[in-house]
Design an enzyme around this catalytic site. Structure first.
Site, PDB file in Angstrom:
ATOM      1  N   ASP A 121      -1.273 -11.507 106.064  1.00 11.39           N
ATOM      2  CA  ASP A 121       0.115 -11.164 105.796  1.00 11.39           C
ATOM      3  C   ASP A 121       0.158 -10.394 104.476  1.00 11.39           C
ATOM      4  O   ASP A 121      -0.400 -10.842 103.466  1.00 11.39           O
ATOM      5  CB  ASP A 121       0.988 -12.411 105.707  1.00 11.39           C
ATOM      6  CG  ASP A 121       1.310 -12.978 107.083  1.00 11.39           C
ATOM      7  OD1 ASP A 121       2.087 -13.939 107.153  1.00 11.39           O
ATOM      8  OD2 ASP A 121       0.794 -12.460 108.089  1.00 11.39           O
ATOM      9  N   HIS A 172       5.848  -7.211 110.079  1.00  7.14           N
ATOM     10  CA  HIS A 172       6.273  -8.431 109.388  1.00  7.14           C
ATOM     11  C   HIS A 172       7.714  -8.301 108.911  1.00  7.14           C
ATOM     12  O   HIS A 172       8.141  -9.025 108.015  1.00  7.14           O
ATOM     13  CB  HIS A 172       5.335  -8.694 108.208  1.00  7.14           C
ATOM     14  CG  HIS A 172       5.280 -10.116 107.754  1.00  7.14           C
ATOM     15  ND1 HIS A 172       5.330 -11.197 108.611  1.00  7.14           N
ATOM     16  CD2 HIS A 172       5.181 -10.656 106.507  1.00  7.14           C
ATOM     17  CE1 HIS A 172       5.260 -12.323 107.918  1.00  7.14           C
ATOM     18  NE2 HIS A 172       5.177 -12.023 106.641  1.00  7.14           N
ATOM     19  N   HIS A 176      11.553  -8.925 104.951  1.00 13.78           N
ATOM     20  CA  HIS A 176      11.065 -10.314 104.901  1.00 13.78           C
ATOM     21  C   HIS A 176      12.195 -11.347 104.838  1.00 13.78           C
ATOM     22  O   HIS A 176      12.187 -12.266 104.012  1.00 13.78           O
ATOM     23  CB  HIS A 176      10.141 -10.483 103.688  1.00 13.78           C
ATOM     24  CG  HIS A 176       9.176 -11.630 103.824  1.00 13.78           C
ATOM     25  ND1 HIS A 176       9.492 -12.918 103.446  1.00 13.78           N
ATOM     26  CD2 HIS A 176       7.905 -11.683 104.278  1.00 13.78           C
ATOM     27  CE1 HIS A 176       8.453 -13.715 103.651  1.00 13.78           C
ATOM     28  NE2 HIS A 176       7.472 -12.989 104.161  1.00 13.78           N
ATOM     29  N   HIS A 271      -3.576 -14.475 103.116  1.00 10.90           N
ATOM     30  CA  HIS A 271      -2.706 -13.514 102.436  1.00 10.90           C
ATOM     31  C   HIS A 271      -3.553 -12.511 101.673  1.00 10.90           C
ATOM     32  O   HIS A 271      -4.467 -12.888 100.930  1.00 10.90           O
ATOM     33  CB  HIS A 271      -1.734 -14.238 101.497  1.00 10.90           C
ATOM     34  CG  HIS A 271      -0.602 -14.875 102.224  1.00 10.90           C
ATOM     35  ND1 HIS A 271      -0.716 -16.093 102.861  1.00 10.90           N
ATOM     36  CD2 HIS A 271       0.669 -14.456 102.451  1.00 10.90           C
ATOM     37  CE1 HIS A 271       0.439 -16.404 103.441  1.00 10.90           C
ATOM     38  NE2 HIS A 271       1.295 -15.422 103.209  1.00 10.90           N
TER      39      HIS A 271
END
Length: 306
Positions: A121, A172, A176, A271
């Site tokens: 991510d 994504h 966010h 991440h």
């Protein structure tokens, strides 16, 4: 006077008996809850984040958006959560694979083969993406990077490198947000569509329609919307707390989670902002390979027969 004292003693005794009865009932209730939730065939975990030994990790791209909560969400609705029961085995998730497949959503692959699906991510860039890409290139491991809109706009060179080196760039969302609070298809599509436009503008190719909900927050309506827009949704079956910039896990802590809990068919979430991940990835991939694991892109998982 004697009668008054007798009455007072009787009242006191009755209160004492009531307290005893209440304590017994409360104890029974706690015991039933403990037995239901912590029995070995249910969701007992190996580590704890709460008094009940549950570990529900909801990963985020930004520390300030963290939403790690020790709760049990309704199936296919709420916060994505995992309960780890035994090393080397898939965790119990709060939605089953069968429930998710109705929406073209996944959190793990087949347990029959030692295959891993590596995902990152990417909410912002802080210098750790390049060493991560270097390690992936060295081991010839395909990965999926779920990126937000500003990441694409601000770092087109990294997006181009990901695509050129055979990685998938997934969606994504642009900003966010908590997507479970987005109720209209128009708003939902806007969050994903802006990312698609940026990606195609930079690479000249359409974006692969893979989606990961920010913070793991979702609803059945969201999953339906994603499917209607042609997206496949990917959660994860292994993640660890790697997103706090000022409190990065040590190498030993990272290996403890990422080696002990790895399992066949795992979708691994890391991440790209983590300095620990950048530091250990080369060695981590080597260790997984030594354990007999191979790596495949999410595409191969999405094509598996239901």
């Amino acid at each position: 006077m004697k009668q008054i004292l007798k009455k007072a003693h009787l009242t006191k005794a009755l209160r004492y008996l009531c307290l005893l009865l209440l304590s017994f009932l409360v104890g029974r209730c706690i015991g039933m809850i403990h037995q239901h939730f912590l029995s070995p065939d249910k969701t007992e975990t190996t580590t704890s984040l709460s008094a009940l030994n549950y570990e529900y990790v909801t990963a985020t791209c930004r520390p300030e958006l963290n939403s790690s909560v020790p709760i049990i969400a309704p199936a296919a609705d709420g916060n994505w959560g995992l309960s780890f029961q035994e090393d080397g085995k898939p965790p119990v998730a709060n939605a089953t694979a069968a429930e998710l497949k109705k929406y073209d959503a996944y959190y793990a692959g087949s347990q029959k083969k030692k295959v891993l699906y590596l995902t990152f991510d990417a909410g912002y860039e802080n210098g750790n993406t390049e060493p991560i890409l270097d390690a992936l290139k060295k081991h010839k491991v395909p990965a999926t990077f779920f990126v937000v809109g500003p990441f694409i706009a601000e770092h087109p060179e990294l997006i181009k490198r990901m695509a050129e080196e055979g990685h998938t760039v997934g969606n994504h969302t642009y900003s966010h947000p908590d997507m479970s609070k987005i109720s209209t298809k128009e708003s939902f599509q806007k969050e994903l569509g802006q990312v698609e436009e940026l990606y195609e503008e930079i690479t000249g190719s359409p974006m692969t329609k893979y989606y990961r909900p920010p913070q793991g927050k979702y609803s059945e309506d969201n999953l339906s919307m994603a499917k209607e827009l042609g997206y496949k949704t990917f959660f994860w079956s292994l993640a660890y707390v790697d997103w706090y910039q000022d409190d990065q896990p040590s190498k030993e802590e990272a290996f403890d989670k990422l080696l002990g809990r790895i399992h066949p068919g795992a979708i691994v979430l890391l991440h790209s902002t983590s300095s620990t991940n950048a530091e250990i990835l080369d060695e981590l991939l080597t260790k997984w390979e030594e354990m007999g694991y191979t790596f495949k892109p999410l595409e191969s998982l999405a094509k598996q027969k239901k």
